[in-house]
Design an enzyme around this catalytic site. Structure first.
Site, mmCIF file in Angstrom:
data_model
loop_
_atom_site.group_PDB
_atom_site.id
_atom_site.type_symbol
_atom_site.label_atom_id
_atom_site.label_comp_id
_atom_site.label_asym_id
_atom_site.label_seq_id
_atom_site.Cartn_x
_atom_site.Cartn_y
_atom_site.Cartn_z
ATOM 1 N N ASP A 121 0.813 -1.219 0.000
ATOM 2 C CA ASP A 121 0.000 0.000 0.000
ATOM 3 C C ASP A 121 0.847 1.269 0.000
ATOM 4 O O ASP A 121 0.626 2.158 -0.806
ATOM 5 C CB ASP A 121 -0.966 0.000 1.186
ATOM 6 C CG ASP A 121 -2.094 -1.005 0.985
ATOM 7 O OD1 ASP A 121 -2.548 -1.148 -0.167
ATOM 8 O OD2 ASP A 121 -2.499 -1.649 1.964
ATOM 9 N N ARG A 160 1.853 6.094 16.954
ATOM 10 C CA ARG A 160 1.368 6.971 15.891
ATOM 11 C C ARG A 160 1.705 8.453 16.096
ATOM 12 O O ARG A 160 2.171 9.108 15.171
ATOM 13 C CB ARG A 160 -0.149 6.780 15.678
ATOM 14 C CG ARG A 160 -0.498 5.402 15.094
ATOM 15 C CD ARG A 160 0.185 5.167 13.766
ATOM 16 N NE ARG A 160 -0.100 3.851 13.190
ATOM 17 C CZ ARG A 160 0.687 2.794 13.310
ATOM 18 N NH1 ARG A 160 1.813 2.872 13.992
ATOM 19 N NH2 ARG A 160 0.371 1.653 12.733
ATOM 20 N N ASP A 188 -5.918 4.501 13.009
ATOM 21 C CA ASP A 188 -4.612 5.099 12.735
ATOM 22 C C ASP A 188 -4.710 6.370 11.895
ATOM 23 O O ASP A 188 -3.974 7.327 12.123
ATOM 24 C CB ASP A 188 -3.694 4.076 12.057
ATOM 25 C CG ASP A 188 -3.256 2.980 13.036
ATOM 26 O OD1 ASP A 188 -3.185 3.272 14.246
ATOM 27 O OD2 ASP A 188 -2.993 1.856 12.598
ATOM 28 N N SER A 192 -3.788 -8.386 8.982
ATOM 29 C CA SER A 192 -3.216 -7.044 9.013
ATOM 30 C C SER A 192 -2.452 -6.928 10.318
ATOM 31 O O SER A 192 -3.003 -7.119 11.401
ATOM 32 C CB SER A 192 -4.335 -6.007 8.938
ATOM 33 O OG SER A 192 -3.827 -4.757 9.350
HETATM 34 N N1 ARG Z 1 -6.870 -1.715 16.758
HETATM 35 C C1 ARG Z 1 -5.567 -1.323 17.165
HETATM 36 C C2 ARG Z 1 -5.482 0.159 17.393
HETATM 37 O O1 ARG Z 1 -6.341 0.860 16.952
HETATM 38 C C3 ARG Z 1 -4.504 -1.838 16.249
HETATM 39 C C4 ARG Z 1 -4.373 -1.159 14.940
HETATM 40 C C5 ARG Z 1 -3.385 -1.874 14.101
HETATM 41 N N2 ARG Z 1 -3.024 -1.127 12.944
HETATM 42 C C6 ARG Z 1 -2.742 -1.693 11.791
HETATM 43 N N3 ARG Z 1 -2.434 -0.876 10.837
HETATM 44 N N4 ARG Z 1 -2.798 -2.981 11.592
HETATM 45 O O2 ARG Z 1 -4.576 0.646 18.018
#
Ligand code: ARG
Length: 401
Positions: A16, A97, A126, A177
């Site tokens: 991506d 992040r 994210d 993922s």
């Molecule tokens: N649900 C979790 C969070 O919001 C994990 C997110 C994982 N991100 C990813 N790009 N796979 O912090």
């Protein structure tokens, strides 16, 4: 029409974010794409990632090691806050992040870019964390999120990339993922999307299956100073080493696996698998040391602050006035949280079995049932009379007395 001239793109080396490079240039008229990959201790080989960005058409490919700030500026405050989203998730992804956003903004300012881009889709947390943190740090910078708009399926994305010389993933791409850094791992999608289906053993990376863990418990002693972990088993060590070692030790006992349904900010419930051995143990140990060193009222009040704090971090408000105010409260409480906590690791559980501190508020003479007892038993009677008075009056009234 061009959306921006020079863009700093958050880059992971995956399909991506690689496709974002030609997409930004060819579809959105961007002249120069500078990629930035953050080393967060995820264990990926980042020299290859750096080169891949250049091969995919970036003018500049930055790799920045931010493991130290991840631990000191993000993980340690989160431990001091006992931050667990919905009481379980130690926020590994959410904590990284705002740090990535910060180095993206720094790079954009340094290179005179007018926009920052990331590869998040429109369904996750994210994107919110990136967009809000970037806006907080520099509201003038534009934010581009190609994957939020391009509407391509996985196959179409790969085909688009191939047109511009981005090779399709060699190994059959994982159905999951995954996001990973030194603080933990988040795994979603694939068969995990059925909340009834148990996660297959292969998704776990940092923790052993209970069937494979040692049949003897292992004890670890964690030393804290001012609410920050500073030693492991009596040996003083920096945060990176401590978390790395504790991940390994706790993970080998199957500690730190979390399987939960969580509420995303964007309104969706999602099924998440997390592994966060060190953070899990450190938060249990830290919370226990607070119980020993903080007064009852501060401890209880802080539990409410922690809940709000965890939500703010999860919901992308790391850089926000309320978060700053809560930080000040939390910092004020941590000064005396110094001592050692003993944790027993066994078959997936991390149980605090001992704690000591020079600042301990535990008084043996008050607590003991033995001969040394100094508690004034007679004083209890008057206390109970006053404490129970409203209830006594209420009961008399109810009975018409
Ligand atoms: N649900 C979790 C969070 O919001 C994990 C997110 C994982 N991100 C990813 N790009 N796979 O912090």
């Amino acid at each position: 029409m061009s959306r921006a001239t020079k863009v700093v793109l958050a880059y992971s080396g995956g399909v991506d974010t690689s496709v974002c490079i030609p997409y930004l240039k060819n579809e959105w008229g961007v002249k120069e794409v500078i990629t930035l990959a953050a080393d967060l201790g995820q264990g990926d080989e980042l020299e290859g990632v750096r080169k891949k960005a250049l091969d995919s058409g970036a003018v500049e490919s930055l790799v920045i090691d931010v493991i130290e700030p991840l631990i000191k500026e993000y993980a340690f405050p989160a431990i001091q806050a006992n931050a667990l989203y919905e009481n379980r998730y130690p926020l590994a992804t959410a904590l990284a992040r705002p740090l990535i956003a910060k180095i993206l903004v720094d790079a954009a300012e340094k290179y005179g870019a007018d926009a920052i881009a990331h590869g998040c889709t429109g369904k996750g947390n994210d994107q919110v964390r990136f967009d809000v943190a970037i806006a907080a740090l520099n509201p003038k910078i534009k934010i581009l999120a190609p994957a939020r708009e391009w509407g391509m399926s996985r196959e179409e994305t790969i085909a688009y990339g191939e047109k511009y010389g981005i090779p399709a993933p060699v190994k059959k791409s994982s159905p999951y993922s995954i996001d990973k850094n030194l603080l933990g791992m988040a795994i979603e999608a694939g068969e995990l999307e059925d909340p009834w289906v148990e996660a297959p053993e292969e998704v776990y990376n940092m923790t052993k299956a209970i069937a494979d863990t040692p049949n003897e418990p292992e004890y670890v002693e964690i030393g804290f100073e001012g609410g920050i972990p500073v030693s492991l088993n009596g040996e003083g060590m920096g945060g990176i080493e401590l978390i790395t070692k504790l991940n390994q030790i706790a993970g080998s006992h199957g500690v730190g696996r979390i399987d939960m349904i969580e509420n995303r900010l964007v309104g969706i419930k999602s099924r998440e698998i997390y592994e966060s051995p060190a953070m899990w143990v450190l938060i249990q140990a830290h919370r226990d040391l607070e119980s020993l060193t903080l007064t009852a009222d501060v401890t209880r009040y802080k539990r409410g602050i922690e809940e709000t704090y965890s939500q703010l971090v999860y919901n992308g408000l790391w850089f926000s006035p309320l978060k700053g105010a809560l930080d000040a409260f939390i910092q004020q409480t941590q000064e005396r949280v110094t001592g050692v906590v003993r944790v027993k690791l066994f078959k997936g559980s991390a149980m605090v079995v001992g704690r000591q501190s020079g600042n301990s508020l535990y008084s043996f003479d008050l607590a003991t049932y033995g001969a040394e007892d100094e508690f004034d038993h007679k004083a209890a009677e008057g206390f109970i009379y006053v404490w129970g008075l409203p209830t006594r009056v209420w009961s008399e009234k109810l009975r018409g007395e």
